[in-house]
Scaffold this active site. Structure first.
Site, PDB file in Angstrom:
ATOM      1  N   SER A 248       0.798  -1.244   0.000  1.00 59.66           N
ATOM      2  CA  SER A 248       0.000   0.000   0.000  1.00 59.66           C
ATOM      3  C   SER A 248       0.821   1.280   0.000  1.00 59.66           C
ATOM      4  CB  SER A 248      -0.943   0.018   1.198  1.00 59.66           C
ATOM      5  OG  SER A 248      -2.104  -0.680   0.881  1.00 59.66           O
TER       6      SER A 248
ATOM      7  N   LYS B 106       0.497   3.451  -2.886  1.00 62.73           N
ATOM      8  CA  LYS B 106      -0.650   4.363  -3.015  1.00 62.73           C
ATOM      9  C   LYS B 106      -0.186   5.825  -2.939  1.00 62.73           C
ATOM     10  CE  LYS B 106      -4.212   1.155  -1.224  1.00 62.73           C
ATOM     11  NZ  LYS B 106      -3.725  -0.155  -0.895  1.00 62.73           N
TER      12      LYS B 106
ATOM     13  N   TYR C 253      -4.406   3.727   7.880  1.00 65.72           N
ATOM     14  CA  TYR C 253      -5.796   3.223   7.855  1.00 65.72           C
ATOM     15  C   TYR C 253      -6.546   3.633   9.110  1.00 65.72           C
ATOM     16  CZ  TYR C 253      -3.040   0.226   4.811  1.00 65.72           C
ATOM     17  OH  TYR C 253      -2.147  -0.239   3.896  1.00 65.72           O
TER      18      TYR C 253
ATOM     19  N   TYR D 241      -3.031  -1.739 -10.413  1.00 67.33           N
ATOM     20  CA  TYR D 241      -2.984  -1.588  -8.945  1.00 67.33           C
ATOM     21  C   TYR D 241      -2.089  -2.651  -8.312  1.00 67.33           C
ATOM     22  CZ  TYR D 241      -4.624  -2.141  -4.124  1.00 67.33           C
ATOM     23  OH  TYR D 241      -4.666  -2.293  -2.761  1.00 67.33           O
TER      24      TYR D 241
ATOM     25  N   VAL E  20       0.969  -3.918   3.738  1.00 66.16           N
ATOM     26  CA  VAL E  20       0.896  -5.239   4.371  1.00 66.16           C
ATOM     27  C   VAL E  20       2.136  -6.108   4.106  1.00 66.16           C
ATOM     28  CG1 VAL E  20      -1.616  -5.391   4.608  1.00 66.16           C
ATOM     29  CG2 VAL E  20      -0.512  -6.190   2.485  1.00 66.16           C
TER      30      VAL E  20
HETATM   31  N1  GLN Z   1      -2.041  -5.340  -2.250  1.00 71.83           N
HETATM   32  C1  GLN Z   1      -2.681  -5.223  -0.976  1.00 71.83           C
HETATM   33  C2  GLN Z   1      -4.182  -5.367  -1.103  1.00 71.83           C
HETATM   34  O1  GLN Z   1      -4.743  -4.848  -1.997  1.00 71.83           O
HETATM   35  C3  GLN Z   1      -2.330  -3.915  -0.341  1.00 71.83           C
HETATM   36  C4  GLN Z   1      -3.004  -3.695   0.989  1.00 71.83           C
HETATM   37  C5  GLN Z   1      -2.138  -3.037   2.010  1.00 71.83           C
HETATM   38  O2  GLN Z   1      -0.933  -2.954   1.912  1.00 71.83           O
HETATM   39  N2  GLN Z   1      -2.774  -2.632   3.074  1.00 71.83           N
HETATM   40  O3  GLN Z   1      -4.844  -5.962  -0.315  1.00 71.83           O
END
Ligand code: GLN
Length: 307
Positions: free
Chosen positions: A61, A64, A237, A185, A255
């Site tokens: 993430s 992002k 988050y 993505y 993650v």
């Molecule tokens: N690729 C992961 C997902 O879409 C990214 C989520 C994350 O890092 N929180 O679930």
């Protein structure tokens, strides 16, 4: 500096047993959860490291942040925030509840729904190869590549993100097909970085978008200002509020176990600790950042002189 980092990593290692790797992506579930590394990048690109700071893992993430920055550069502020909000969601990163029930667009670009919406628009603007090239520049790391195994593993277990993407499509938010949007993505999530690459990226953001070694401007200062603010309010988050109170440094987690932190005008910090808490944030990584914030006096709102 090295001593402070070593202590934080040594103590942080003890709590890695308490968390879990992100096994909903099987390839991430297989990573050794005892890894813990930190890198601090200061000045003109001086790297201070401790623990597993050069081990490669996927950015997840934290990409992002890059996608939001590129969307703002290419599409502008108005168009970008037409499709995605800038409010913390208070829900888990892969939630689709609010999007379905109370809103017609994703709460912010740091959760999956928001990032998939942004990815679908980037598909028409920029190739993945260009994004990879730019990510290498931002992270001051030419060795970043696509981790094919993690990419495959996520694509084979994509149901939840597919549900989000179809919901976005039904609301008219996607600019390209569900498949193209998700492919872009997931590719961005599967870039392999190190704690050191994240620290380099952090320093670029701390410097207002200027490359610390070459002096080249990589991002407009208004874009960097927006990105850092959204990192502070939404980057961890539904753990963003507590983290902002305790650490006080704009940060973004993934993650894969990474955390990117930006101490404005001073340093970039990169973390790798794949043992996660229940919100999907690196457990020991957050501990290390709490320690560094207090010892190095990094909290953006603290009055260290007045204490
Ligand atoms: N690729 C992961 C997902 O879409 C990214 C989520 C994350 O890092 N929180 O679930």
């Amino acid at each position: 500096m090295e001593n402070i980092l070593d202590n934080a990593v040594q103590n942080g290692k003890k709590i890695t047993v308490l968390g879990k790797t992100a096994s909903y992506i099987p390839e991430l579930g297989r990573v050794n959860k005892e890894y813990l590394g930190v890198c601090v990048c200061t000045g003109n690109g001086i790297y201070h490291k401790s623990g597993d700071a050069d081990v490669r893992f996927t950015i997840q993430s934290i990409s992002k942040v890059i996608s939001l920055a590129v969307a703002l550069e290419r599409c502008g502020f108005e168009k970008t925030f037409d499709r995605v909000g800038m409010e913390p969601s208070g829900d888990s990163f892969d939630s689709l509840v609010k999007l379905d029930l109370t809103s017609d667009y994703p709460s912010n670009p740091m959760i999956n729904s928001g990032a998939i919406a942004i990815a679908s628009h980037l598909v028409s603007e920029v190739s993945f190869e260009k994004m990879l090239w730019f990510t290498r520049k931002l992270c001051v790391d030419d060795d970043i590549t696509l981790d094919e195994k993690v990419y495959r593993s996520e694509m084979d277990h994509i149901s939840r993100n597919k549900a989000i993407a179809y919901l976005l499509e039904s609301k008219g938010i996607l600019a390209n097909s569900v498949e193209e949007s998700l492919d872009f993505y997931v590719r961005m999530c599967s870039l392999s970085v190190t704690a050191a690459s994240l620290a380099g990226f952090g320093l670029v953001l701390a410097s207002g978008g200027i490359h610390p070694v070459t002096g080249e401007r990589l991002l407009h200062s208004r874009v960097v200002q927006t990105v850092k603010t959204i990192m502070l309010t939404c980057g961890m988050y539904d753990g963003s509020g507590r983290f902002a109170v305790e650490v006080g440094v704009p940060s973004k987690s993934g993650v894969g176990g990474g955390i990117l932190s930006v101490v404005d005008k001073r340093m970039g910090i990169g973390i790798f600790g794949p043992s996660l808490d229940e919100k999907g944030n690196s457990l020991a990584g957050q501990y290390v950042l709490r320690e560094l914030s207090s010892i190095l006096k990094l909290h953006m709102f603290a009055d260290y002189e007045g204490e």
